[in-house]
Write an enzyme that holds these catalytic residues in place. Structure first.
Site, PDB file in Angstrom:
ATOM      1  N   PHE A 138       0.874  -1.233   0.094  1.00 21.66           N
ATOM      2  CA  PHE A 138       0.011  -0.021  -0.012  1.00 21.66           C
ATOM      3  C   PHE A 138       0.886   1.091   0.051  1.00 21.66           C
ATOM      4  O   PHE A 138       1.682   1.353   0.840  1.00 21.66           O
ATOM      5  CB  PHE A 138      -1.093   0.037   1.404  1.00 21.66           C
ATOM      6  CG  PHE A 138      -1.777   1.233   1.179  1.00 21.66           C
ATOM      7  CD1 PHE A 138      -2.907   1.101   0.431  1.00 21.66           C
ATOM      8  CD2 PHE A 138      -1.457   2.410   1.988  1.00 21.66           C
ATOM      9  CE1 PHE A 138      -4.070   2.149   0.416  1.00 21.66           C
ATOM     10  CE2 PHE A 138      -2.417   3.583   1.839  1.00 21.66           C
ATOM     11  CZ  PHE A 138      -3.364   3.649   1.095  1.00 21.66           C
ATOM     12  N   ASP A 225       9.311   2.641   1.448  1.00 26.32           N
ATOM     13  CA  ASP A 225       8.129   3.122   2.184  1.00 26.32           C
ATOM     14  C   ASP A 225       7.970   2.976   3.776  1.00 26.32           C
ATOM     15  O   ASP A 225       7.703   2.157   4.061  1.00 26.32           O
ATOM     16  CB  ASP A 225       7.097   3.007   1.480  1.00 26.32           C
ATOM     17  CG  ASP A 225       5.714   3.629   1.864  1.00 26.32           C
ATOM     18  OD1 ASP A 225       5.879   4.315   3.074  1.00 26.32           O
ATOM     19  OD2 ASP A 225       4.731   3.498   1.114  1.00 26.32           O
ATOM     20  N   LYS A 254       3.024   9.849   8.413  1.00 22.64           N
ATOM     21  CA  LYS A 254       2.233   9.270   9.231  1.00 22.64           C
ATOM     22  C   LYS A 254       2.752   9.990  10.807  1.00 22.64           C
ATOM     23  O   LYS A 254       2.465  11.004  11.334  1.00 22.64           O
ATOM     24  CB  LYS A 254       2.150   7.960   9.573  1.00 22.64           C
ATOM     25  CG  LYS A 254       1.069   7.429   8.484  1.00 22.64           C
ATOM     26  CD  LYS A 254       0.197   6.226   8.895  1.00 22.64           C
ATOM     27  CE  LYS A 254      -0.774   5.809   7.600  1.00 22.64           C
ATOM     28  NZ  LYS A 254      -0.479   5.235   6.488  1.00 22.64           N
TER      29      LYS A 254
END
Ligand SMILES: *Cc1c(COP(=O)(O)O)cnc(C)c1O
Length: 403
Positions: A138, A225, A254
């Site tokens: 993702f 990532d 995040k």
């Protein structure tokens, strides 16, 4: 039998229905605890999806951000940006990398990484550069990042997808060796060290080292990532550091701003100078409020030794979960590291989200059947035990009932 309930009135008729939402609205928080508008209290096992690194209303973060808001929030990237330099230098110190670009979200950090990879390819004469991506990955919901994502549900309805991606299974060295041999257009490998949305699936240390070696041999960029697994969550600043390797490109977001939107693309020497003036930019990226949030988050993490806390409380949480769930029919395993844990069950368990909230615990469910715990990194041992005490009976109950 009860009469069928009337569907509840739509409380948000003007908000696009892009999310399936639980009915409670959260009003405020303190530490790892949240209160809704009815005054009900919840333990935060979700951390706003791995975002609220310092929990809620952290007594050191709040005054620093208030001071910054009173001074200046936004200036544009037309002018010198000393706070960008300060946060970039800190991220480089912690990662051993050399330069950073700032944006506001995870997908934006990943877009930056994809642009760096393509330009890196064009700069060495590859006209149609391709990037190795992964099953169950993702990377975000923009057109390019959803194309890199390995989840048909995220892609459905948004074709044509962006081309230039080659997909392989995670932890399969032979699969990527075969790509290396057969595809001269590959310029980069792009992966999450621990897949978050894909169900908490870790790249093994051996696999990460093998991919690093292949990238070196082929002159590819290794792009990791760390939007979800980075910023101390696994007990090291960045999850790849457990493997003793370094990436060429590392998107972050995040947890970096403890709730203030901050994204970054941190690059090593091979990638740091690929983009030049005019190649990339974003209006909000690196604004003073965002940078201050990042700087203070990292500073407070160091002051309060939150890496050690994530490692030790995470290990205790895992042990506690295993003690309760081991041998329970329908329980598969606990995966992940530090305070990024997934409890894999043998069947879809989305309804546990609402049941846990009703019992006073925030969690999430990813990949249909994996309960995800990504709490604030300030979680205490006692709070970890409370997560176990609330969650495990719900899981056992759920697994004991007929599907
Ligand atoms: C959440 C996430 C993203 C996307 O971040 P947004 O801020 O939602 O755009 C990208 N990659 C990973 C690994 C993520 O967990």
């Amino acid at each position: 039998m009860n009469a069928p309930e009337k569907p509840p009135a739509d409380a948000e008729p003007h908000v696009m229905k892009t999310y399936g939402r639980l009915p409670m609205a959260l009003s405020h928080g303190r530490g790892c605890w949240l209160w809704d508008t009815d005054g009900k209290k919840y333990l935060d096992g979700l951390g706003g999806i791995a975002v609220n690194t310092l929990g809620h209303a952290h007594p050191k973060l709040v005054p620093a951000l208030q001071e910054q808001i009173g001074r200046i929030i936004h200036t544009s990237n037309y002018y010198a940006a000393p706070l960008q330099e300060k946060l970039a230098a800190k991220l480089c110190e912690l990662s051993g990398l050399s330069k950073a670009f700032f944006c506001s979200t995870g997908l934006e950090a990943n877009e930056g990484a994809l642009k760096i990879a393509r330009k890196f390819g064009h700069d060495k004469g590859i006209a149609r550069p391709e990037i190795v991506v992964y099953e169950k990955a993702f990377h975000g919901r923009s057109i390019a990042t959803l194309s890199a994502t390995g989840n048909p549900k995220v892609q459905a309805g948004f074709g044509p997808l962006v081309e230039g991606f080659v997909r392989v299974p995670l932890n399969d060295v032979q699969a990527i060796e075969e790509v290396a041999i057969s595809n001269p257009n590959v310029v980069a490998v792009f992966l999450e060290v621990i897949q978050g949305e894909g169900g908490i699936n870790s790249a093994t240390i051996d696999y990460l080292r093998a991919v690093r070696r292949i990238c070196d041999e082929r002159d590819w960029l290794l792009m990791l990532d760390e939007v979800q697994c980075g910023i101390g969550r696994t007990g090291k600043w960045f999850a790849h550091q457990w493997a003793g390797i370094a990436p060429d490109v590392m998107p972050l977001a995040k947890g970096l701003g403890s709730g203030v939107p901050v994204g970054a693309v941190v690059c090593g020497p091979k990638a740091a100078d690929v983009l030049g003036p005019g190649n990339h930019g974003t209006t909000f990226g690196g604004n003073p409020l965002a940078m201050r949030a990042g700087i203070e988050t990292l500073r407070i993490m160091e002051e309060e030794q939150l890496l050690d806390n994530a490692a030790s409380v995470g290990a205790a949480l895992r042990d506690g979960l295993l003690r309760e769930l081991d041998g329970v029919d329908g329980f598969v395993e606990v995966r992940g590291q530090g305070l990024m844990l997934g409890i894999a069950l043998a069947r879809p368990c989305g309804e546990l989200l609402g049941r846990a909230a009703a019992a006073g615990l925030m969690i999430s469910v990813t990949a249909d059947s994996v309960i995800r715990l990504v709490p604030p990194l300030i979680l205490s041992h006692a709070e970890a035990q409370q997560i176990v005490d609330i969650l495990c009976p719900l899981i056992k109950d759920f697994l004991a009932s007929k599907p």
